[in-house]
Design a protein around this motif. Structure first.
Motif, mmCIF file in Angstrom:
data_model
loop_
_atom_site.group_PDB
_atom_site.id
_atom_site.type_symbol
_atom_site.label_atom_id
_atom_site.label_comp_id
_atom_site.label_asym_id
_atom_site.label_seq_id
_atom_site.Cartn_x
_atom_site.Cartn_y
_atom_site.Cartn_z
ATOM 1 N N SER A 24 0.832 -1.204 0.000
ATOM 2 C CA SER A 24 0.000 0.000 0.000
ATOM 3 C C SER A 24 0.869 1.259 0.000
ATOM 4 O O SER A 24 0.496 2.273 -0.592
ATOM 5 C CB SER A 24 -0.970 -0.004 1.184
ATOM 6 N N SER A 25 2.054 1.190 0.622
ATOM 7 C CA SER A 25 2.942 2.360 0.581
ATOM 8 C C SER A 25 3.387 2.636 -0.842
ATOM 9 O O SER A 25 3.487 3.783 -1.265
ATOM 10 C CB SER A 25 4.185 2.161 1.449
ATOM 11 N N CYS A 26 3.674 1.551 -1.562
ATOM 12 C CA CYS A 26 4.113 1.722 -2.949
ATOM 13 C C CYS A 26 3.008 2.356 -3.788
ATOM 14 O O CYS A 26 3.264 3.221 -4.626
ATOM 15 C CB CYS A 26 4.531 0.391 -3.565
ATOM 16 N N VAL A 27 1.760 1.930 -3.541
ATOM 17 C CA VAL A 27 0.638 2.494 -4.281
ATOM 18 C C VAL A 27 0.512 3.979 -3.963
ATOM 19 O O VAL A 27 0.302 4.815 -4.845
ATOM 20 C CB VAL A 27 -0.668 1.738 -3.951
ATOM 21 N N LEU A 28 0.711 4.333 -2.680
ATOM 22 C CA LEU A 28 0.620 5.739 -2.274
ATOM 23 C C LEU A 28 1.631 6.601 -3.017
ATOM 24 O O LEU A 28 1.363 7.766 -3.308
ATOM 25 C CB LEU A 28 0.857 5.861 -0.770
ATOM 26 N N LEU A 29 2.788 6.010 -3.329
ATOM 27 C CA LEU A 29 3.826 6.763 -4.039
ATOM 28 C C LEU A 29 3.353 7.223 -5.415
ATOM 29 O O LEU A 29 3.885 8.169 -5.978
ATOM 30 C CB LEU A 29 5.084 5.894 -4.201
ATOM 31 N N LEU A 30 2.356 6.512 -5.955
ATOM 32 C CA LEU A 30 1.881 6.851 -7.295
ATOM 33 C C LEU A 30 0.873 7.996 -7.279
ATOM 34 O O LEU A 30 0.532 8.529 -8.328
ATOM 35 C CB LEU A 30 1.245 5.621 -7.953
ATOM 36 N N VAL A 31 0.384 8.349 -6.066
ATOM 37 C CA VAL A 31 -0.658 9.369 -5.979
ATOM 38 C C VAL A 31 -0.292 10.662 -6.719
ATOM 39 O O VAL A 31 -1.090 11.161 -7.517
ATOM 40 C CB VAL A 31 -1.034 9.641 -4.506
ATOM 41 N N PRO A 32 0.945 11.220 -6.538
ATOM 42 C CA PRO A 32 1.277 12.468 -7.242
ATOM 43 C C PRO A 32 1.108 12.361 -8.747
ATOM 44 O O PRO A 32 0.705 13.310 -9.399
ATOM 45 C CB PRO A 32 2.747 12.705 -6.887
ATOM 46 N N LYS A 33 1.343 11.186 -9.286
ATOM 47 C CA LYS A 33 1.236 11.007 -10.735
ATOM 48 C C LYS A 33 -0.184 11.305 -11.203
ATOM 49 O O LYS A 33 -0.388 11.880 -12.259
ATOM 50 C CB LYS A 33 1.638 9.579 -11.100
ATOM 51 N N PHE A 34 -1.165 10.890 -10.381
ATOM 52 C CA PHE A 34 -2.548 11.146 -10.769
ATOM 53 C C PHE A 34 -2.961 12.568 -10.427
ATOM 54 O O PHE A 34 -3.657 13.224 -11.170
ATOM 55 C CB PHE A 34 -3.475 10.133 -10.099
ATOM 56 N N LEU A 35 -2.496 13.041 -9.282
ATOM 57 C CA LEU A 35 -2.862 14.391 -8.848
ATOM 58 C C LEU A 35 -2.328 15.442 -9.817
ATOM 59 O O LEU A 35 -2.979 16.421 -10.114
ATOM 60 C CB LEU A 35 -2.298 14.660 -7.455
#
Lengths: 265, 390
Positions: A24-35
């Motif tokens: 889940s931490s790794c998935v969180l790292l992708l958040v900026p890409k979508f934001l």
């Protein structure tokens, strides 16, 4: 002793929880890409409001060295058209003069990029064997090293084969200037971003010619389509022996020279 | 234009001013020191070299202080530093430069900070118990409020350090090899474009890092009123000597290879080396920065010189090495832009004194790591006697 270690390891999360947390931490790292997702400029099949569709064109330029008289009107027109700083050392296009003497000596010059024209050389003219002018411009490479190195993707290739710089995006690191083998790029002194020839993109999308092509009194420059058989550029390339600059670098330039001389570099 | 007087031959009109100035010289110099200091620390840990144990923590903190500063010259050099975060948000994955942030973050977070944390954890817990006030809280904060100093947790710490060091060595190689790659991958520039570039960068980095730790050790120890440990110093000097031999061979190989290949750029490059770069390349980099220290260190070792003389020779040699490595960076970065890509002319570099990209800023950036290092020495004293007894 071994037993003791085992016992305490119970305090730590078990493997499953650990892997879940890690995932889940790794998935969180992708958040900026979508934001902060941005529009993808490459390969888009957009059309301009006037109906111009970039994907339907593929541009190049032909330059006939034997026709260039070194008047420098192209360099001036370019500066006017594209707000290139007037002071020396900033050029989107310039003209070089090559003088080859009897003893094999080659004198190359381009005073102020030929914007003020050329004055007779100081070398004794009697020894002169050949004298010719070579207009230079961004080669709009098919494999542009500048696009490859730009860390933020600010310089990019349009579907119609033109390499552009997005000045909103450019961070001014100048890596692209270093990567260009043709010295075609410069740092805009006021905007502090990389700048270069765009084939007058603002004009060609309105189906007009680039400024340098339009003002050339001898039609030494031919702008047009590379992939349409009926285009004057394709005919020019068929009728002349064509060379490009620094072919060994594999940048695949789309500026094609006719009557090219081996002294040109 | 006064600069036009310095231009010889024909250069493209956009090339008269250099695009990468002294800040880009400072950047690989600083990163090189980081990688070098870390590799020295790793040698201590992995090969368990007793003699240089005293410099282990010092080397780690030195690496950290210089790593903190190393992105600053890049940032100040940008035309638009306020947009630099774009490199992280929308990196162009094909660009070597876009990887900087990731390589840097990996090295800082996953290697250096972790290793330092694991190495100091036990000591900080014990220090904090004796302290009071702000210092206590500060130390509590950097242990991340862990207070487990049991034998078991210490075993874990030791294992973790070993693992991080093993990951750390290739990471340090990556960090500086990467900086070399930035230059080595520019095909438009024959002075840079070479596969050896990352490797030469790496070994010169190790040279400069070892020399720096040696210098810091020799300056700080007397300042603390302690005796310099000759065994440690001798070992450091030996390391320095061997790595310099490798570095020297690599540079010689690169040089011979270029001459032997004699590509179309050979004329302009030899004009460059024999002209504008003669002093900085042949005299400073090669003679003063490489051959003199090599001979000096070899001399004192061969003739079994007394300790006092050795100290002086080591100190001066390490200083010369720093000057030499700095000029190595200078010759790569500035040298690579002095000749035109038309291969038929040379330009000149005019450094400014003030301004964001000037000399003063560079001096500040070169001094800043030492200020940070001073603070780090205060907060996390690396001295042997500060290690709490087991």
């Amino acid at each position: 002793m071994k037993y003791k270690v085992k016992e305490s390891s119970k305090k730590l999360p078990d493997r499953r929880t650990f892997i879940q947390t890690l995932g889940s931490s790794c998935v969180l790292l992708l958040v900026p890409k979508f934001l902060f997702a941005r529009e993808n400029k490459k390969g888009a099949a957009w059309t301009y409001s006037n109906g111009y569709a970039p994907s339907e064109h593929y541009y190049g330029m032909g330059i006939d060295i034997s026709k260039c008289i070194g008047c420098g009107r192209c360099a001036n027109a370019c500066k006017l058209e594209n707000d290139v700083p007037r002071e020396p050392f900033f050029f989107r296009t310039w003209v070089e003069r090559y003088r080859i003497f009897e003893d094999g000596e080659v004198a190359i010059d381009s005073p102020n990029g030929a914007a003020d024209g050329f004055k007779p050389g100081s070398a004794p003219e009697k020894n002169l064997v050949r004298n010719f002018f070579v207009p230079k411009i961004c080669n709009q490479c098919d494999k542009p090293p500048c696009v490859q190195v730009c860390p933020v993707g600010a310089t990019f290739k349009t579907p119609d084969g033109v390499v552009l710089v997005d000045s909103q995006y450019c961070i001014g690191c100048r890596y692209c200037i270093q990567a260009c083998p043709y010295g075609a790029r410069y740092l805009h002194p006021e905007k502090r971003v990389a700048d270069k020839c765009t084939f007058c993109y603002h004009r060609i999308v309105k189906e007009k010619l680039p400024a340098c092509v339009e003002v050339c009194p001898t039609q030494a420059r031919i702008f047009g389509e590379l992939e349409k058989k009926a285009s004057p550029l394709v005919r020019f390339m068929r009728m002349n022996k064509i060379s490009v600059l620094k072919p060994s670098l594999n940048t695949e330039p789309k500026v094609y020279y006719a009557n090219f001389d081996m002294e040109v570099r | 234009m006064p600069i036009l007087k310095e231009v010889s031959g024909y250069i493209y009109p956009n090339e008269i001013e250099l695009h990468w100035g002294i800040l880009i010289v400072v950047y690989p110099y600083l990163t090189g020191l980081v990688a070098g200091a870390f590799i020295l620390a790793s040698l201590v840990k992995i090969f368990n070299v007793r003699e240089v144990q005293a410099t282990y923590r010092m080397a780690l903190l030195t690496a950290l202080a210089f790593l903190i500063v190393s992105p600053l010259p890049l940032l100040t050099h940008l035309g638009h530093p306020e947009k630099s975060f774009e490199i992280f948000l929308t990196p162009n994955t094909k660009s070597a430069m876009a990887m900087f942030g990731f390589v840097y973050a990996w090295y800082l977070m996953a290697v250096l900070l972790l290793e330092i944390w694991f190495d100091y954890r036990r000591d900080i817990i014990l220090w904090e118990k004796k302290e009071s006030g702000i210092k206590k809280w500060f130390h509590k904060l950097i242990t991340l409020f862990s207070s487990d100093a049991s034998e078991q947790s210490l075993t874990f710490d030791r294992k973790a350090i070993k693992l991080i060091t093993i990951i750390g060595i290739p990471s340090a190689f990556l960090l500086h090899g990467y900086v070399g790659f930035i230059f080595g991958s520019i095909k438009a520039n024959p002075w840079w474009s070479s596969v050896l570039m990352p490797i030469v960068f790496l070994f010169s980095a190790i040279v400069s890092g070892i020399a720096l730790v040696l210098l810091i050790y020799m300056v700080v120890t007397p300042m603390r009123g302690k005796e310099i440990d000759m065994a440690c110093l001798n070992k450091l000097a030996s390391y320095l000597f061997y790595v310099m031999i490798i570095d020297f061979s690599l540079e010689a190989l690169d040089f011979i290879h270029r001459i032997y290949e004699s590509e179309e750029s050979i004329h302009i490059l030899s004009e460059l080396v024999m002209g504008k770069l003669f002093v900085s390349l042949i005299v400073i980099q090669l003679l003063i920065g490489m051959i003199v220290p090599l001979l000096a260190i070899a001399g004192v070792k061969l003739f079994k010189a007394p300790d006092e003389l050795r100290k002086q020779v080591y100190f001066l040699s390490a200083l010369l090495v720093q000057v030499g490595i700095f000029s190595t960076r200078w010759n790569v970065v500035i040298g690579g832009q002095l000749f035109s890509k038309s291969f038929s002319g040379l330009t000149a570099y005019k450094m400014t004194f003030l301004g964001l990209e000037g000399l003063l800023m560079s001096l500040f950036l070169l001094l800043l790591p030492f200020i940070i290092l001073y603070v780090l020495f205060r907060v996390l004293p690396p001295w042997e006697e500060m290690r709490e007894a087991q």
